[in-house]
Write a protein that holds these residues in place. Structure first.
Motif, short mmCIF file in Angstrom:
data_model
loop_
_atom_site.label_atom_id
_atom_site.label_comp_id
_atom_site.label_asym_id
_atom_site.label_seq_id
_atom_site.Cartn_x
_atom_site.Cartn_y
_atom_site.Cartn_z
N VAL A 196 1.49 1.26 -6.03
CA VAL A 196 2.89 1.61 -5.83
C VAL A 196 3.76 0.45 -6.31
O VAL A 196 3.59 -0.69 -5.87
N GLU A 197 4.68 0.75 -7.22
CA GLU A 197 5.55 -0.28 -7.76
C GLU A 197 6.62 -0.65 -6.72
O GLU A 197 7.22 0.23 -6.11
N PRO A 198 6.86 -1.95 -6.50
CA PRO A 198 7.90 -2.35 -5.54
C PRO A 198 9.27 -1.85 -5.98
O PRO A 198 9.59 -1.82 -7.17
N THR A 199 10.07 -1.44 -5.01
CA THR A 199 11.42 -0.96 -5.30
C THR A 199 12.40 -1.51 -4.28
O THR A 199 12.02 -1.91 -3.18
N ALA A 200 13.67 -1.51 -4.65
CA ALA A 200 14.72 -1.91 -3.71
C ALA A 200 15.30 -0.70 -3.00
O ALA A 200 15.88 -0.83 -1.93
N LEU A 235 1.40 2.09 9.27
CA LEU A 235 1.83 1.99 7.87
C LEU A 235 1.03 0.96 7.09
O LEU A 235 0.80 1.12 5.88
N GLN A 236 0.57 -0.10 7.77
CA GLN A 236 -0.20 -1.12 7.07
C GLN A 236 -1.57 -0.62 6.64
O GLN A 236 -2.22 -1.25 5.82
N GLN A 237 -2.00 0.51 7.13
CA GLN A 237 -3.29 1.08 6.74
C GLN A 237 -3.19 1.83 5.41
O GLN A 237 -4.21 2.18 4.82
N LEU A 238 -1.97 2.07 4.92
CA LEU A 238 -1.79 2.81 3.67
C LEU A 238 -2.20 1.97 2.47
O LEU A 238 -1.96 0.76 2.43
#
Length: 97
Positions: free
Chosen positions: A50-54, A42-45
């Motif tokens: 992308v806006e941070p969301t909760a 996932l860290q390779q994405l």
């Protein structure tokens, strides 16, 4: 986590305050290792735009309207109480010194 570094499952179990059999240690060590490998993937994405969301989906007022309604009858509310007296639940006395 690299493939060369084995996970110290005893350390992880101690942090979680659980006791594991040898069979469980083997199973969980592999499963936890798989989860950590997925995090590496996932860290390779590229998430630059992308806006941070909760939450994964937009959430709006999730509360019901606050409207008064009839509560449970006293007998119904107390039917699962271990003890009751004078329409109240009886609980052990707690005294702090």
């Amino acid at each position: 986590m690299s493939d060369e570094t084995p996970m110290d499952i005893d350390y992880v179990a101690n942090l979680a305050r659980i006791e594991l059999s040898d069979e469980e240690k083997s199973t969980y060590q592999k499963q936890l290792g798989d989860v950590l490998k997925y995090f590496d993937k996932l860290q390779q994405l590229d998430v630059e735009k992308v806006e941070p969301t909760a939450h994964a989906f937009p959430r709006h007022n999730v509360w019901d309207k606050d409207e008064p309604r009839t509560g449970l009858p006293v007998k119904e509310a107390l039917k699962n109480a271990p003890q009751s007296r004078q329409d109240q639940v009886v609980v052990p006395k707690v005294i702090e010194e």
